[in-house]
Design a protein around this motif. Structure first.
Motif, PDB file in Angstrom:
ATOM      1  N   THR A 249      43.083  10.385  37.906  1.00  0.00           N
ATOM      2  CA  THR A 249      42.143  11.467  37.600  1.00  0.00           C
ATOM      3  C   THR A 249      42.851  12.643  36.933  1.00  0.00           C
ATOM      4  N   ALA A 250      42.473  12.890  35.673  1.00  0.00           N
ATOM      5  CA  ALA A 250      43.077  13.995  34.926  1.00  0.00           C
ATOM      6  C   ALA A 250      42.152  15.201  35.041  1.00  0.00           C
ATOM      7  N   VAL A 251      42.688  16.330  35.486  1.00  0.00           N
ATOM      8  CA  VAL A 251      41.869  17.539  35.624  1.00  0.00           C
ATOM      9  C   VAL A 251      42.491  18.682  34.836  1.00  0.00           C
ATOM     10  N   THR A 252      41.644  19.678  34.521  1.00  0.00           N
ATOM     11  CA  THR A 252      42.176  20.856  33.833  1.00  0.00           C
ATOM     12  C   THR A 252      42.968  21.658  34.855  1.00  0.00           C
ATOM     13  N   ARG A 253      44.057  22.243  34.408  1.00  0.00           N
ATOM     14  CA  ARG A 253      44.900  23.012  35.333  1.00  0.00           C
ATOM     15  C   ARG A 253      44.210  24.267  35.828  1.00  0.00           C
ATOM     16  N   ASP A 254      43.288  24.801  35.026  1.00  0.00           N
ATOM     17  CA  ASP A 254      42.629  26.023  35.478  1.00  0.00           C
ATOM     18  C   ASP A 254      41.317  25.717  36.190  1.00  0.00           C
ATOM     19  N   GLY A 255      40.972  24.479  36.355  1.00  0.00           N
ATOM     20  CA  GLY A 255      39.781  24.116  37.119  1.00  0.00           C
ATOM     21  C   GLY A 255      38.482  24.306  36.375  1.00  0.00           C
ATOM     22  N   LYS A 256      38.549  24.681  35.083  1.00  0.00           N
ATOM     23  CA  LYS A 256      37.303  24.870  34.331  1.00  0.00           C
ATOM     24  C   LYS A 256      36.842  23.541  33.757  1.00  0.00           C
ATOM     25  N   ARG A 257      35.616  23.515  33.276  1.00  0.00           N
ATOM     26  CA  ARG A 257      34.999  22.243  32.874  1.00  0.00           C
ATOM     27  C   ARG A 257      35.539  21.681  31.566  1.00  0.00           C
ATOM     28  N   SER A 258      35.385  20.374  31.460  1.00  0.00           N
ATOM     29  CA  SER A 258      35.815  19.667  30.255  1.00  0.00           C
ATOM     30  C   SER A 258      34.776  18.611  29.921  1.00  0.00           C
ATOM     31  N   ALA A 259      34.459  18.449  28.622  1.00  0.00           N
ATOM     32  CA  ALA A 259      33.463  17.452  28.209  1.00  0.00           C
ATOM     33  C   ALA A 259      34.096  16.495  27.206  1.00  0.00           C
ATOM     34  N   GLN A 260      33.476  15.308  27.053  1.00  0.00           N
ATOM     35  CA  GLN A 260      34.027  14.312  26.134  1.00  0.00           C
ATOM     36  C   GLN A 260      32.924  13.443  25.559  1.00  0.00           C
ATOM     37  N   PHE A 261      33.143  12.964  24.336  1.00  0.00           N
ATOM     38  CA  PHE A 261      32.275  11.954  23.728  1.00  0.00           C
ATOM     39  C   PHE A 261      33.160  10.974  22.990  1.00  0.00           C
ATOM     40  N   GLU A 262      32.722   9.718  22.918  1.00  0.00           N
ATOM     41  CA  GLU A 262      33.548   8.701  22.255  1.00  0.00           C
ATOM     42  C   GLU A 262      32.723   7.641  21.560  1.00  0.00           C
ATOM     43  N   HIS A 263      33.212   7.202  20.403  1.00  0.00           N
ATOM     44  CA  HIS A 263      32.632   6.059  19.705  1.00  0.00           C
ATOM     45  C   HIS A 263      33.755   5.150  19.253  1.00  0.00           C
ATOM     46  N   THR A 264      33.427   3.865  19.062  1.00  0.00           N
ATOM     47  CA  THR A 264      34.359   2.933  18.408  1.00  0.00           C
ATOM     48  C   THR A 264      33.891   2.803  16.966  1.00  0.00           C
ATOM     49  N   LEU A 265      34.824   2.966  16.036  1.00  0.00           N
ATOM     50  CA  LEU A 265      34.468   2.993  14.618  1.00  0.00           C
ATOM     51  C   LEU A 265      35.162   1.900  13.825  1.00  0.00           C
ATOM     52  N   LEU A 266      34.457   1.397  12.794  1.00  0.00           N
ATOM     53  CA  LEU A 266      35.050   0.436  11.868  1.00  0.00           C
ATOM     54  C   LEU A 266      35.125   1.118  10.514  1.00  0.00           C
ATOM     55  N   VAL A 267      36.309   1.138   9.915  1.00  0.00           N
ATOM     56  CA  VAL A 267      36.433   1.732   8.583  1.00  0.00           C
ATOM     57  C   VAL A 267      35.900   0.735   7.555  1.00  0.00           C
ATOM     58  N   THR A 268      34.982   1.194   6.697  1.00  0.00           N
ATOM     59  CA  THR A 268      34.418   0.322   5.657  1.00  0.00           C
ATOM     60  C   THR A 268      34.945   0.781   4.305  1.00  0.00           C
ATOM     61  N   GLU A 269      34.527   0.110   3.235  1.00  0.00           N
ATOM     62  CA  GLU A 269      35.021   0.479   1.901  1.00  0.00           C
ATOM     63  C   GLU A 269      34.660   1.911   1.541  1.00  0.00           C
ATOM     64  N   THR A 270      33.498   2.382   2.028  1.00  0.00           N
ATOM     65  CA  THR A 270      33.031   3.711   1.619  1.00  0.00           C
ATOM     66  C   THR A 270      33.065   4.760   2.723  1.00  0.00           C
ATOM     67  N   GLY A 271      33.280   4.334   3.949  1.00  0.00           N
ATOM     68  CA  GLY A 271      33.224   5.323   5.044  1.00  0.00           C
ATOM     69  C   GLY A 271      33.489   4.597   6.341  1.00  0.00           C
ATOM     70  N   CYS A 272      32.548   4.714   7.288  1.00  0.00           N
ATOM     71  CA  CYS A 272      32.738   3.949   8.515  1.00  0.00           C
ATOM     72  C   CYS A 272      31.418   3.550   9.131  1.00  0.00           C
ATOM     73  N   GLU A 273      31.503   2.536   9.990  1.00  0.00           N
ATOM     74  CA  GLU A 273      30.337   2.072  10.726  1.00  0.00           C
ATOM     75  C   GLU A 273      30.576   2.448  12.176  1.00  0.00           C
ATOM     76  N   VAL A 274      29.601   3.131  12.793  1.00  0.00           N
ATOM     77  CA  VAL A 274      29.754   3.517  14.202  1.00  0.00           C
ATOM     78  C   VAL A 274      29.293   2.326  15.034  1.00  0.00           C
TER      79      VAL A 274
END
Lengths: 387, 368
Positions: free
Chosen positions: A345-370
């Motif tokens: 469990t990783a926590v902030t040292r000052d005890g304040k909140r932390s948020a996260q979002f994540e996607h897996t991406l594929l790089v395509t010829e013109t950009g990416c596919e989520v």
């Protein structure tokens, strides 16, 4: 430079020399004023000084012992550990959940220490795999399944539900889709997903704690199907959440989306950190440095390394066929993290909140596919429905 | 745990946990078994008896150990400490497990003055260096000070010249290539002629390294510690060093050597990054025989259009960094100097590509 402060006197009985040094254990235990003039003098009074530590720990243990043994739930399993915020573990955990034998297992699933030989073999290399069309299809399938599992978890997020209950549902959802829940036994991680509440940055272990009105919760799902891993996470609101938390979650989501918008062949992986940090800082937030995005396909974590902070030395340039995650962790206060004695469990040292979002991406010829995008509700993240 | 009874090291009053005030230098010491590394370490420990020095023997393994011992020398005494290599999250962690373990230990027991890491004879010091060469943004308590290699005057030549099978690298050469300081030890055991040969071979591999010749690993400690080889503090010193580097002739086919060039003019920052990446990551540049150039160490001072400060370039294998130094160009000509240490290098090809793609139109004057 330190300004002129009131002169401090050494704590040792009979010594009145200038004190410029402090006992680090007292700092950790919150005992004020343990100033000493020198290490030798400190050693001299160590026998009596250490009793202060003993007393502080006993006092703390007593007050917490009152709350912690309610209904057989232990919320203070580590004697002497000083929590950075209000969150506590709620033990004991339910035993490790089994996965039916007909579901394909990653190599670490059966390793006694949960080590992945395939990952270790490639440790340190920075060569990024370019996926074949068959591999890409495999990734599309597994990422869609991972998304389904996350959407199921999202439905459960409300006050009163424990993170273990969410984990149970996640486990069952994986099995129903013939997927192995990737976190399970990965380096001995005990559960099938990560649940990170408030000041937990990532890798929170689902336990007996019931979600409370006002919490923010991140659920991180990774599933393994047909030899490939798919990884995503979202932060959710539990009940009514205050404005500051909403802003944090919104900004974090924007950081991820802005980074994704820049993904295309020719872009350097290290550039993503510049984009993310710029947006986070503009909103008064900080970016966690210790954890990063990663390549993912037949291995759970592999090259490239994708730090989320600015000015990093990440190696590699995006090419069509690369698959990786971006998963910024953004904090209300400082970015410094520490790990609970559970080793995860990783926590902030000052005890304040932390948020996260994540996607897996594929790089395509013109950009990416989520690959892990949501297919309903116009692809919007769940929290947006509650803003 | 037992620690509760140990008297901890006092910390300065103003420092708070989590805010690294003072950074501790890490020196990596490499060299073949018997060259004199351990003697060097012992010498450093006894000479610096009023400092708190941590010595770690052998680099960190492949994640198999849960703990690793290190020796700490303080006030003339040597005692053992343990690094907890928590297996927890090796996965998406930016900092290496070993690095985190050292930081944790220092947080609990107070900071060291120096950390010396002795690697095994066959180790790739580049891989160990990358563990400690972390981004400044990570605010680590520790920084990479330099790489020191110890060479046996008697057997060193043989080790450096050893022919390896195709594809395998000569570790002794690689250690020299990456070194900031090379100590040729046991000079009392060889004749002048042999010593010259060793020195020339070392110089032929690495045109930048400082060379010291010793008996029983006796060195002046200020030549070994506080090298600051990886930071911008010594921008002026680096410029001087770069000016003195001469390109080297190979002593063997397929050997590592040093190539250098200088070009006056301002550079386009993005183009320089692309050049470095094509060289280090994509390995796009080939020599006349069509063999791809492989760079082990890269150092330079460059000038960017619009920046009044000199910019330092540092690279180890695929990792590289560009950092502004405190040095200003002022009225001096904007001469970019680059030094490459590696295999299959062709200085002319590199210089040509550099001039045509990186230097901005306008003042272009190729140096020697």
């Amino acid at each position: 430079m330190a300004s002129t402060e009131a002169r401090r006197e050494c704590e040792t009985e009979g010594c009145s020399r200038d004190a410029k040094l402090q006992c680090p254990t007292c700092i950790k235990l919150g005992i004020q004023g343990s100033y000493f003039c020198s290490q030798e003098c400190f050693k001299g009074s160590w026998t009596s000084h250490k009793l202060l530590h003993k007393k502080a720990k006993e006092d703390k243990h007593q007050t917490e012992a009152k709350n912690c043994m309610e209904k057989d739930t232990n919320t203070d399993p580590w004697l002497g550990y000083r929590y950075t915020g209000k969150l506590r573990p709620h033990y004991p955990l339910t035993p490790m959940r089994p996965v039916p034998g007909d579901i394909q297992r990653p190599d670490y699933a059966d390793h006694p220490r949960g080590m992945s030989e395939s990952e270790q073999f490639l440790k340190g290399t920075s060569q990024i795999k370019i996926l074949s069309p068959e591999d890409i299809e495999g990734m599309r399938v597994v990422c869609k399944l991972a998304r389904e599992v996350l959407d199921i978890a999202a439905l459960m997020v409300k006050p009163g539900v424990t993170t273990e209950e969410i984990d149970h549902a996640v486990h069952l959802a994986c099995v129903a889709r013939k997927c192995y829940p990737s976190p399970l036994n990965y380096y001995n991680f005990p559960k099938s997903c990560c649940t990170s509440v408030n000041e937990v940055i990532c890798h929170g272990i689902p336990d007996r704690r019931a979600l409370q009105d006002g919490d923010i919760l991140n659920v991180d799902i990774t599933v393994y199907h047909n030899g490939f891993h798919g990884d995503l996470n979202e932060t959710f609101f539990v009940g009514e959440v205050e404005e500051g938390a909403k802003r944090l979650v919104q900004t974090t989501y924007e950081c991820l989306m802005q980074a994704i918008d820049s993904v295309k062949p020719g872009v350097r992986y290290r550039e993503l950190g510049n984009i993310i940090q710029k947006h986070a800082q503009a909103n008064g937030f900080s970016v966690v440095r210790s954890y990063c995005g990663h390549g993912i396909h037949r291995l759970f974590h592999t090259a490239p390394n994708v730090p989320h902070y600015a000015k990093n030395k990440a190696v590699g340039v995006m090419k069509p066929g690369h698959v990786f995650t971006i998963e910024p962790m953004i904090c209300e206060g400082g970015w410094q993290d520490e790990t609970w004695p559970d080793g995860w469990t990783a926590v902030t040292r000052d005890g304040k909140r932390s948020a996260q979002f994540e996607h897996t991406l594929l790089v395509t010829e013109t950009g990416c596919e989520v690959l892990t995008r949501r297919l309903e509700d116009n692809g919007r993240a769940h929290f947006l429905a509650q803003m | 745990m037992e620690e509760e009874d140990d008297c901890p090291e006092l910390v300065p009053i103003d420092s708070q946990p989590g805010l690294p005030a003072r950074q501790i230098p890490v020196t990596i010491i490499t060299g073949y078994l018997g060259a004199g590394k351990t003697t060097l370490l012992n010498y450093i420990l006894t000479e610096q008896h009023n400092k708190r020095i941590a010595v770690i023997l052998n680099e960190f393994g492949e994640g198999s150990a849960l703990e690793k011992s290190l020796a700490v020398s303080q006030a003339g005494e040597l005692y053992e400490e343990w690094l907890e290599l928590r297996n927890g999250c090796l996965c998406c962690s930016v900092k290496d497990n070993g690095l985190k373990a050292i930081e944790n230990l220092m947080e609990k027991k107070g900071k060291f003055d120096y950390i010396l890491l002795e690697t095994t004879g066959l180790a790739d010091p580049g891989a160990v260096a990358s563990m400690f060469w972390v981004d400044a943004e990570l605010g680590s308590d520790v920084y990479l000070d330099g790489i020191v290699t110890v060479i046996d005057a008697k057997y060193g030549l043989q080790q450096l010249k050893e022919e390896k099978a195709e594809g395998l690298v000569n570790e002794a050469s690689r250690q020299v290539a990456l070194a900031d300081l090379a100590i040729i030890n046991k000079t009392d055991l060889v004749e002048e002629e042999e010593l010259n040969q060793v020195r020339n071979t070392v110089r032929s591999i690495n045109g930048l390294v400082k060379i010291l010749e010793t008996q029983r690993s006796r060195v002046d400690l200020c030549d070994v510690l506080d090298l600051h080889s990886f930071d911008c503090q010594d921008g002026a010193k680096l410029t001087e060093k770069l000016q003195l580097v001469t390109p080297t002739r190979p002593h063997l086919d397929k050997s590592i050597l040093t190539a250098t060039f200088e070009v006056t003019g301002d550079l386009c920052e993005d183009a320089l990054n692309t050049f470095i990446q094509d060289l280090l990551w994509e390995k796009k540049f080939c020599n006349k025989a069509g063999e791809p150039m492989s760079v082990i160490r890269l150092k330079g001072i460059v000038s960017f259009a619009g920046k009044v400060h000199q910019v330092m370039l540092q690279g180890v294998h695929e990792l590289y960094e560009l950092n502004e130094t405190p040095q200003l160009w002022e009225e001096n000509p904007h001469t970019n100097r680059l030094v490459f240490i590696g295999k299959n290098l062709d200085k002319n090809i590199l210089q040509e590509i550099f001039i045509s793609t990186v230097v901005m139109d306008g003042v272009k004057k190729a140096g020697v």
